[in-house]
Write a protein that holds these residues in place. Structure first.
Motif, PDB file in Angstrom:
ATOM      1  N   VAL A 144      44.861  36.971  61.554  1.00 17.18           N
ATOM      2  CA  VAL A 144      45.204  37.895  60.635  1.00 17.18           C
ATOM      3  C   VAL A 144      46.818  38.459  60.717  1.00 17.18           C
ATOM      4  CG1 VAL A 144      44.611  40.231  59.481  1.00 17.18           C
ATOM      5  CG2 VAL A 144      42.996  38.884  60.280  1.00 17.18           C
ATOM      6  N   LEU A 145      47.295  38.508  59.457  1.00 19.55           N
ATOM      7  CA  LEU A 145      48.662  38.860  59.667  1.00 19.55           C
ATOM      8  C   LEU A 145      48.972  40.282  58.809  1.00 19.55           C
ATOM      9  CD1 LEU A 145      52.058  38.249  59.413  1.00 19.55           C
ATOM     10  CD2 LEU A 145      51.742  37.203  57.368  1.00 19.55           C
ATOM     11  N   ASP A 146      49.786  41.100  59.349  1.00 19.97           N
ATOM     12  CA  ASP A 146      50.016  42.184  58.450  1.00 19.97           C
ATOM     13  C   ASP A 146      51.712  42.287  58.614  1.00 19.97           C
ATOM     14  OD1 ASP A 146      50.988  45.072  58.202  1.00 19.97           O
ATOM     15  OD2 ASP A 146      49.067  45.786  58.716  1.00 19.97           O
ATOM     16  N   ARG A 149      54.417  44.795  59.662  1.00 16.19           N
ATOM     17  CA  ARG A 149      54.586  44.997  61.045  1.00 16.19           C
ATOM     18  C   ARG A 149      55.633  44.121  61.649  1.00 16.19           C
ATOM     19  NH1 ARG A 149      48.466  45.578  62.747  1.00 16.19           N
ATOM     20  NH2 ARG A 149      47.985  47.606  61.418  1.00 16.19           N
ATOM     21  N   CYS A 150      55.893  42.889  60.668  1.00 16.49           N
ATOM     22  CA  CYS A 150      56.511  42.041  61.378  1.00 16.49           C
ATOM     23  C   CYS A 150      58.080  42.218  61.679  1.00 16.49           C
ATOM     24  CB  CYS A 150      56.340  40.663  60.557  1.00 16.49           C
ATOM     25  SG  CYS A 150      57.313  39.314  60.912  1.00 16.49           S
ATOM     26  N   VAL A 151      58.627  41.896  62.855  1.00 16.60           N
ATOM     27  CA  VAL A 151      59.924  42.078  63.242  1.00 16.60           C
ATOM     28  C   VAL A 151      60.886  40.864  62.948  1.00 16.60           C
ATOM     29  CG1 VAL A 151      59.760  43.899  64.643  1.00 16.60           C
ATOM     30  CG2 VAL A 151      59.681  41.850  65.679  1.00 16.60           C
ATOM     31  N   LEU A 152      60.383  39.866  62.336  1.00 17.99           N
ATOM     32  CA  LEU A 152      60.953  38.667  61.995  1.00 17.99           C
ATOM     33  C   LEU A 152      61.658  37.737  63.141  1.00 17.99           C
ATOM     34  CD1 LEU A 152      62.114  39.673  58.557  1.00 17.99           C
ATOM     35  CD2 LEU A 152      60.385  38.249  58.742  1.00 17.99           C
ATOM     36  N   CYS A 153      61.011  38.057  64.176  1.00 17.52           N
ATOM     37  CA  CYS A 153      61.468  37.168  65.403  1.00 17.52           C
ATOM     38  C   CYS A 153      61.550  35.847  65.397  1.00 17.52           C
ATOM     39  CB  CYS A 153      60.814  37.947  66.644  1.00 17.52           C
ATOM     40  SG  CYS A 153      59.050  37.335  66.992  1.00 17.52           S
ATOM     41  N   THR A 154      60.570  35.391  64.618  1.00 14.97           N
ATOM     42  CA  THR A 154      60.206  33.752  64.515  1.00 14.97           C
ATOM     43  C   THR A 154      59.631  33.000  65.667  1.00 14.97           C
ATOM     44  OG1 THR A 154      62.446  32.825  65.088  1.00 14.97           O
ATOM     45  CG2 THR A 154      62.187  33.541  62.625  1.00 14.97           C
ATOM     46  N   ARG A 155      59.156  34.227  66.560  1.00 11.44           N
ATOM     47  CA  ARG A 155      58.491  33.405  67.500  1.00 11.44           C
ATOM     48  C   ARG A 155      57.372  32.425  67.192  1.00 11.44           C
ATOM     49  NH1 ARG A 155      57.231  37.412  72.800  1.00 11.44           N
ATOM     50  NH2 ARG A 155      59.489  38.312  72.959  1.00 11.44           N
ATOM     51  N   CYS A 156      56.365  33.103  66.318  1.00 11.94           N
ATOM     52  CA  CYS A 156      55.192  32.172  65.795  1.00 11.94           C
ATOM     53  C   CYS A 156      55.725  31.063  64.990  1.00 11.94           C
ATOM     54  CB  CYS A 156      54.459  33.237  64.791  1.00 11.94           C
ATOM     55  SG  CYS A 156      55.059  33.961  63.405  1.00 11.94           S
ATOM     56  N   VAL A 157      56.878  31.174  64.429  1.00  9.64           N
ATOM     57  CA  VAL A 157      57.238  29.862  63.596  1.00  9.64           C
ATOM     58  C   VAL A 157      57.626  28.804  64.495  1.00  9.64           C
ATOM     59  CG1 VAL A 157      58.862  29.111  61.932  1.00  9.64           C
ATOM     60  CG2 VAL A 157      58.071  31.455  61.741  1.00  9.64           C
ATOM     61  N   GLU A 179      60.092  37.658  54.655  1.00  6.79           N
ATOM     62  CA  GLU A 179      58.851  38.098  54.966  1.00  6.79           C
ATOM     63  C   GLU A 179      58.287  36.595  55.786  1.00  6.79           C
ATOM     64  OE1 GLU A 179      56.323  39.288  51.636  1.00  6.79           O
ATOM     65  OE2 GLU A 179      54.546  39.423  53.164  1.00  6.79           O
ATOM     66  N   LEU A 180      57.340  36.881  56.731  1.00 11.86           N
ATOM     67  CA  LEU A 180      56.769  35.815  57.474  1.00 11.86           C
ATOM     68  C   LEU A 180      55.512  35.496  56.527  1.00 11.86           C
ATOM     69  CD1 LEU A 180      56.313  34.100  60.139  1.00 11.86           C
ATOM     70  CD2 LEU A 180      54.267  35.577  60.130  1.00 11.86           C
ATOM     71  N   LEU A 181      55.248  34.269  56.130  1.00  5.18           N
ATOM     72  CA  LEU A 181      54.058  33.633  55.428  1.00  5.18           C
ATOM     73  C   LEU A 181      53.837  32.301  55.742  1.00  5.18           C
ATOM     74  CD1 LEU A 181      55.140  34.949  51.764  1.00  5.18           C
ATOM     75  CD2 LEU A 181      53.498  36.195  53.257  1.00  5.18           C
ATOM     76  N   CYS A 200      53.203  36.954  69.509  1.00  4.28           N
ATOM     77  CA  CYS A 200      53.899  37.897  68.700  1.00  4.28           C
ATOM     78  C   CYS A 200      54.272  39.288  69.515  1.00  4.28           C
ATOM     79  CB  CYS A 200      52.851  38.111  67.407  1.00  4.28           C
ATOM     80  SG  CYS A 200      53.625  39.296  66.500  1.00  4.28           S
ATOM     81  N   PRO A 201      55.531  39.777  69.639  1.00  5.16           N
ATOM     82  CA  PRO A 201      55.656  40.837  70.374  1.00  5.16           C
ATOM     83  C   PRO A 201      55.366  42.212  69.782  1.00  5.16           C
ATOM     84  CG  PRO A 201      57.750  40.393  69.162  1.00  5.16           C
ATOM     85  CD  PRO A 201      56.855  39.374  68.760  1.00  5.16           C
ATOM     86  N   VAL A 202      54.829  42.155  68.376  1.00  5.35           N
ATOM     87  CA  VAL A 202      54.279  43.271  67.776  1.00  5.35           C
ATOM     88  C   VAL A 202      52.941  43.266  67.075  1.00  5.35           C
ATOM     89  CG1 VAL A 202      56.670  44.092  67.219  1.00  5.35           C
ATOM     90  CG2 VAL A 202      55.557  42.845  65.529  1.00  5.35           C
ATOM     91  N   GLY A 203      52.409  44.041  66.472  1.00  6.77           N
ATOM     92  CA  GLY A 203      50.998  44.005  65.872  1.00  6.77           C
ATOM     93  C   GLY A 203      50.822  43.070  64.407  1.00  6.77           C
ATOM     94  N   ALA A 204      52.013  42.484  64.292  1.00 11.22           N
ATOM     95  CA  ALA A 204      51.863  41.739  63.019  1.00 11.22           C
ATOM     96  C   ALA A 204      50.704  40.726  62.947  1.00 11.22           C
ATOM     97  CB  ALA A 204      53.291  41.138  62.716  1.00 11.22           C
ATOM     98  N   LEU A 205      50.522  39.733  63.974  1.00 12.03           N
ATOM     99  CA  LEU A 205      49.565  38.681  64.266  1.00 12.03           C
ATOM    100  C   LEU A 205      48.568  39.001  65.107  1.00 12.03           C
ATOM    101  CD1 LEU A 205      51.776  35.611  64.082  1.00 12.03           C
ATOM    102  CD2 LEU A 205      50.611  36.283  62.469  1.00 12.03           C
ATOM    103  N   THR A 206      47.376  39.479  64.484  1.00 16.86           N
ATOM    104  CA  THR A 206      46.193  39.720  65.373  1.00 16.86           C
ATOM    105  C   THR A 206      45.000  38.807  65.283  1.00 16.86           C
ATOM    106  OG1 THR A 206      45.489  41.382  63.713  1.00 16.86           O
ATOM    107  CG2 THR A 206      46.669  42.331  65.514  1.00 16.86           C
TER     108      THR A 206
HETATM  109  S1  SF4 Z   1      55.951  36.593  65.986  1.00 17.97           S
HETATM  110 FE1  SF4 Z   1      55.056  38.410  64.900  1.00 17.97          FE
HETATM  111  S2  SF4 Z   1      56.768  39.491  64.775  1.00 17.97           S
HETATM  112 FE2  SF4 Z   1      57.687  37.266  65.153  1.00 17.97          FE
HETATM  113  S3  SF4 Z   1      57.953  36.422  63.172  1.00 17.97           S
HETATM  114 FE3  SF4 Z   1      55.686  36.145  63.966  1.00 17.97          FE
HETATM  115  S4  SF4 Z   1      54.376  37.713  63.052  1.00 17.97           S
HETATM  116 FE4  SF4 Z   1      56.624  38.396  62.957  1.00 17.97          FE
END
Ligand code: SF4
Ligand code: SF4
Ligand code: FES
Length: 559
Positions: A144-146, A149-157, A179-181, A200-206
């Protein structure tokens, strides 16, 4: 090897190491979002800024993209650095929702943690002017993405581009609209998707599997290994058993990958990640079962093991060891298989014994982690020589065919559910033609329904044990909690069996059993429980595998 100073302490680093990793050598953590040791460096979040002094000249640099160099003086904590981090944080928090009380990541979120260390400011952004983005949006079946909360760090990308090469996620739009999508037309459903939550370093991806199940500060963490296939990825078991009002069955709350450079680096597959549910499944076998008369009282585990031992002994006495077959399992641990060998091969001279059969399910194999052999200890079973022997012993599919044809008076089955492993007709024939079937199982299934005697056995998270992975690395599971119901570890079944059959297997605990293996098998010689350590230890005569970065063979590098 560059020699530098970090916060006044000297440190020598390997050539090419960046300042975040160099500081870690001194147990100094430099705050960061976009850097992850397993991914390419993009230097975008600016959170890792430090003071760098070279030849008397001071400057500010990002630690993730600055290589340690001889003579550098690095300051990671100073007023200047503190102010820089404060302003970076304020930027990230400008539009951040006030979600912490209901955020699943609270307690392990780097935005929250760094705010408490560096931010501590009141928001200058009026609530009504905060930019709103997608909330509670499925980016894949489990994730799930919120995006607020994303800091656009692109780690998930980067994970999806570089490690799996599947590229399901991207950052779209500019400025405050960025926005991350999902990449249009793609859903995040690759075999390793759960790792995006870890990076994900924050609660954007759970993770839907864990979301709102437990607060992270209530959980306990135990280092272990995954037994989902023959790789044996290193993991943490996060568990909690006191607050069971929500989900009374659930003891394990989640599994997380644990770094091991030569086994799984930072990752694990989803099959292993979610496989823990079998530990607390409703069909766990909690007590022994017997088909014969027990004068109305439920038999204890010891009584059932006594019955099995008596039946094996009497078959051997009357018809010889050829009347007994053992359908053993490569999912049993080294200790289980060692005692099985001592008991059935060494002492009782049973020749019809094996661990590899054609009916065993095969998994998907890929170039990352997954192995098609789903048994965690086939290499261990081979090393411990649990196989047919003496010229007359039958193994594999021949053993199964012989059992169906009624060649054995007694068949002992470990773990395999033969009711699904063969056709209904063959299963019925096996039951009809075999005098006695004993079964060791962790779950209720078709075979527990019909076997003569059944012993409940503990699962990997309920016992300490060692397994030898496909590389020849001996690794340990831990025991965060007790076995379900009356289940006991398999090695204890064989120990009790031995006591009844007059075979001395005098081991006080599982460590004792493991330490004895080296006295009988050269490949385990000199390897004791302690020396296995948390990262495992290679068998004697088996070299460490060559390091190979775990990633798809065609990683994308441009963003
Ligand atoms: S890892 Fe988390 S904070 Fe970083 S871009 Fe992806 S969703 Fe956003
Ligand atoms: S690759 Fe195998 S050992 Fe690793 S997490 Fe997946 S199932 Fe478990
Ligand atoms: S961690 Fe260095 S810029 Fe993001």
């Amino acid at each position: 090897m560059p020699l530098l100073e970090i916060d006044g302490k000297p440190v020598e680093t390997p050539a090419g190491m960046n300042l975040i990793e160099a500081a870690r050598l001194l147990n100094v953590e430099i705050p960061h979002y976009c850097y992850h040791a397993g991914l390419t460096v993009v230097g975008s979040c600016r959170m890792c800024q430090v003071e760098v002094e070279i030849s008397g000249r001071k400057s500010i640099a990002i630690a993730c993209n600055t290589k340690a160099a001889d003579g550098m003086k690095i300051t990671t904590r100073s007023e200047v650095v503190h102010k820089l981090r404060q302003s970076v944080l304020e930027f990230y928090l400008q539009h951040h929702p006030l979600d912490c009380p209901i955020c699943d990541d609270a307690g392990e979120c780097d935005l929250q943690n760094y705010y408490m260390e560096h931010g501590l400011h009141d928001s200058r952004m009026p609530l009504a002017e905060k930019k709103h983005k997608h909330k509670v949006m499925d980016v894949g079946p489990n994730i799930v993405l919120d995006s607020e909360r994303c800091v656009l760090c692109t780690r998930c990308v980067r994970f999806c581009r570089e490690i799996t090469g599947t590229g399901e996620l991207g950052v779209f739009g500019h400025g405050r609209d960025a926005e991350l999508l999902n990449v249009p037309g793609k859903i995040l459903d690759n075999d390793y998707a759960g790792n995006v939550v870890d990076v994900c370093p924050v609660g954007a991806l759970t993770d839907k599997d864990f979301r709102f199940k437990r607060r992270v500060w209530y959980m306990k963490r135990t280092a272990s290994i995954c037994t989902g296939c023959s790789r044996g990825c290193n993991i943490f078991v996060d568990w909690e058993t006191d607050r069971r009002y929500k989900d009374p069955q659930r003891r394990i709350q989640r599994l997380k990958p644990r770094y091991n450079r030569l086994v799984n680096e930072w990752w694990m597959c989803d099959q292993g990640r979610y496989g823990y549910h079998s530990v607390d499944e409703a069909n766990r076998l909690l007590s022994p079962k017997t088909k014969s008369q027990s004068n109305g009282h439920a038999l204890s585990v010891d009584e059932v093991i006594t019955k099995i031992a008596a039946r094996v002994e009497s078959a051997i006495e009357k018809q010889g060891p050829g009347s007994v077959a053992v359908i053993a399992s490569a999912s049993s641990s080294n200790e289980d298989l060692f005692l099985l060998n001592r008991l059935f091969i060494d002492k009782l001279k049973v020749q019809n014994i094996d661990v590899t059969f054609g009916f065993e399910a095969k998994g998907k194999e890929d170039e990352l982690l997954k192995k098609s052999d789903l048994a965690p200890n086939r290499r261990g079973a081979l090393e411990l020589q649990v196989k047919p022997w003496g010229g007359e012993g039958q193994g594999g599919d021949d053993l199964i065919a012989a059992a169906i044809e009624g060649e054995f008076e007694v068949v002992i089955v470990v773990r395999h559910d033969l009711s699904t492993a063969m056709s209904e007709k063959d299963f019925a024939k096996l039951r009809r033609n075999t005098g006695y079937i004993a079964y060791l199982s962790s779950h209720e299934n078709g075979l527990t329904e019909v076997a003569d005697d059944v012993v409940p056995i503990a699962m990997w998270a309920e016992r300490e044990a060692t397994y030898t992975n496909f590389q020849g690395r001996v690794q340990k599971t831990a025991r965060p909690f007790d076995p379900a119901g009356l289940a006991i570890p398999e090695w204890e079944v064989w120990k009790k069996f031995g006591e009844i059959a007059g075979v001395e297997l005098n081991f006080s605990d599982v460590r004792d059993v493991f330490n004895a293996i080296g006295m009988h098998f050269e490949s385990f010689k000199g390897i004791n429980w302690e020396s296995v350590g948390s990262g495992g230890r290679m068998l004697n005569g088996t070299p460490e595998p060559t390091y190979k970065r775990i990633q798809t063979s065609t990683p994308l590098t441009a963003y």
